[in-house]
Design a protein around this motif. Structure first.
Motif, PDB file in Angstrom:
ATOM      1  N   VAL A   1     -43.268  37.022  -0.992  1.00 58.59           N
ATOM      2  CA  VAL A   1     -43.496  36.888  -2.488  1.00 58.59           C
ATOM      3  C   VAL A   1     -43.439  35.454  -3.229  1.00 58.59           C
ATOM      4  O   VAL A   1     -44.114  35.091  -4.082  1.00 58.59           O
ATOM      5  CB  VAL A   1     -42.351  37.919  -2.961  1.00 58.59           C
ATOM      6  N   ALA A   2     -42.245  34.767  -2.495  1.00 54.00           N
ATOM      7  CA  ALA A   2     -42.078  33.411  -3.042  1.00 54.00           C
ATOM      8  C   ALA A   2     -43.414  32.479  -2.854  1.00 54.00           C
ATOM      9  O   ALA A   2     -43.625  31.678  -3.652  1.00 54.00           O
ATOM     10  CB  ALA A   2     -40.797  32.945  -2.523  1.00 54.00           C
TER      11      ALA A   2
ATOM     12  N   ALA B   1     -46.133  33.678  -5.170  1.00 49.81           N
ATOM     13  CA  ALA B   1     -45.782  32.891  -6.483  1.00 49.81           C
ATOM     14  C   ALA B   1     -46.222  31.735  -6.754  1.00 49.81           C
ATOM     15  O   ALA B   1     -46.868  31.186  -7.689  1.00 49.81           O
ATOM     16  CB  ALA B   1     -44.349  33.556  -6.902  1.00 49.81           C
TER      17      ALA B   1
ATOM     18  N   SER C   1     -42.985  33.722 -14.196  1.00 51.60           N
ATOM     19  CA  SER C   1     -42.321  35.003 -13.967  1.00 51.60           C
ATOM     20  C   SER C   1     -42.447  35.682 -12.605  1.00 51.60           C
ATOM     21  O   SER C   1     -43.210  35.370 -11.651  1.00 51.60           O
ATOM     22  CB  SER C   1     -43.273  35.779 -14.921  1.00 51.60           C
ATOM     23  N   ASP C   2     -41.547  36.593 -12.594  1.00 48.66           N
ATOM     24  CA  ASP C   2     -41.417  37.141 -11.275  1.00 48.66           C
ATOM     25  C   ASP C   2     -42.590  38.166 -10.766  1.00 48.66           C
ATOM     26  O   ASP C   2     -43.361  38.812 -11.802  1.00 48.66           O
ATOM     27  CB  ASP C   2     -40.182  38.273 -11.071  1.00 48.66           C
ATOM     28  N   ILE C   3     -42.873  38.311  -9.793  1.00 51.83           N
ATOM     29  CA  ILE C   3     -43.820  39.311  -9.273  1.00 51.83           C
ATOM     30  C   ILE C   3     -43.137  40.669  -9.135  1.00 51.83           C
ATOM     31  O   ILE C   3     -42.185  40.700  -8.565  1.00 51.83           O
ATOM     32  CB  ILE C   3     -44.403  38.914  -7.978  1.00 51.83           C
ATOM     33  N   ARG C   4     -43.629  41.689  -9.739  1.00 56.96           N
ATOM     34  CA  ARG C   4     -43.098  42.993  -9.826  1.00 56.96           C
ATOM     35  C   ARG C   4     -44.323  44.349  -9.188  1.00 56.96           C
ATOM     36  O   ARG C   4     -45.057  43.995  -9.203  1.00 56.96           O
ATOM     37  CB  ARG C   4     -42.960  43.443 -11.388  1.00 56.96           C
TER      38      ARG C   4
ATOM     39  N   ARG D   1     -47.533  40.668 -12.598  1.00 58.17           N
ATOM     40  CA  ARG D   1     -47.102  39.246 -13.059  1.00 58.17           C
ATOM     41  C   ARG D   1     -47.255  39.161 -14.455  1.00 58.17           C
ATOM     42  O   ARG D   1     -48.600  38.983 -14.991  1.00 58.17           O
ATOM     43  CB  ARG D   1     -47.288  38.297 -12.177  1.00 58.17           C
TER      44      ARG D   1
END
Length: 360
Positions: A22-23, A26, A38-41, A59
């Motif tokens: 995920v990092a 992003a 912003s965070d991946i949700r 996102r």
């Protein structure tokens, strides 16, 4: 997308950790200014008709679908995904209904595999479940059938040269290669221990008919390669095609094979192709074969006088492809139940091929 269903939440956690960093995703999105900072949700898998992985996530205020090859990549997995992203980019400005490409990543360094991001499609797969109001309205099912034909006619009308796909397929000898290519595939199944051999109908007669009756002239174009109701999403409460999906077999060849494929797999009130599970089997209202061909002709300048040849080729090719799963099942490399079901579909397809030949 795909079959428009989601797996359990615990499966999502496994997929999240094993196929998507995920990092890294992003950071890659930040570099392309795709909703930065912003965070991946809500990363969750979407089921589909293939081994490829599709993940939906949010996102910022935007939704995305990520598509990549399977967790255990095969030799051609990344190449297939790169071809898909190239195809989707090429048809972006056409009237072909398709998932909109957001950003491609042909490199493998970001996630360990090539991938791309696309817009989610709001749609239903009626081969999996036929909901209301379509389930109780034959007129709607008739309109859906016409929309499926319209969608593939639009794809076949795209000038592949104008959209940059001149080298996307081996055009020269495309039809010439088909029979021997798939006979070779069928012969290769003898490698599987326990496979009793291809008792699937008069293969040699069908092959010889295809050789004798092959169209002398054809016009190259974009070919989906596996076009049927299960690879189409419809608008939820209407009859229009929202998107053609699962482009992994796309190439440049003879687009009339897509029409032949559609005819070979067309739903009928009596149930369609035996062994090929579909929620559409047994439902009336769909256009007749003559209506399907006439509808395609309204949107195409192609010569449809030999369309039965393409339908027979579709039965021949698809039947051999499905028999491969049966052969692997005989060797314990695929579920026995699935193998038996697809073997029944192969038998049905070769019976259909013989009927079409006899009626020609």
């Amino acid at each position: 997308m795909g079959k428009n269903a989601e797996r359990a939440a615990e499966t999502a956690e496994v997929v999240d950790q094993s196929v998507v960093d995920v990092a890294s995703l992003a950071s890659w999105m930040d570099a392309r200014e795709l909703v930065t900072g912003s965070d991946i949700r809500d990363l969750r898998p979407l089921s589909g008709g293939t081994q490829n992985i599709m993940l939906r996530f949010e996102r910022g205020d935007r939704s995305f679908v990520l598509r990549r090859g399977p967790r255990h990549l095969r030799e051609r997995s990344n190449r297939v995904i790169r071809r898909e992203m190239r195809l989707l980019a090429a048809i972006a400005d056409t009237d072909v209904p398709h998932p909109k490409l957001i950003a491609p990543c042909p490199e493998e360094s970001v996630l360990g595999a090539a991938f791309y991001l696309m817009e989610p499609v709001t749609g239903i797969n009626v081969a999996v479940e036929l909901p209301e109001p379509q389930a109780s309205d034959p007129a709607m099912r008739h309109g859906m059938g016409l929309s499926v034909v319209d969608a593939i006619a639009k794809l076949g009308a795209v000038d592949h040269l104008a959209v940059g796909l001149a080298d996307f397929g081996r055009v020269e000898g495309f039809l010439d290669r088909q029979v021997d290519r798939w006979l070779g595939e069928l012969a290769s199944y003898q490698q599987y221990p326990g496979y009793p051999g291809a008792s699937i109908g008069d293969v040699s007669t069908v092959a010889e008919w295809l050789r004798r009756n092959q169209p002398a002239r054809w016009t190259p174009g974009i070919l989906h390669g596996d076009y049927h109701f299960a690879n189409v999403l419809f608008e939820p409460a209407g009859t229009a095609v929202a998107a053609i999906v699962d482009w992994e077999m796309c190439t440049v060849g003879d687009p009339l094979l897509d029409l032949g494929w559609l005819l070979a797999t067309w739903p009928h009130a009596e149930g369609g192709v035996a062994g090929m599970n579909s929620a559409l089997g047994g439902h009336s209202g769909f256009p007749t074969e003559a209506e399907v061909i006439a509808r395609y002709a309204q949107h195409s300048t192609r010569d449809l006088s030999g369309i039965q040849w393409y339908a027979v080729l579709a039965c021949f090719k698809l039947g051999i492809v499905l028999e491969g799963t049966y052969a692997r099942a005989c060797a314990g490399q695929a579920p026995e139940r699935v193998g038996q079901r697809l073997h029944a579909a192969t038998l049905s397809l070769f019976e259909q091929a013989s009927r079409r030949i006899n009626a020609a």
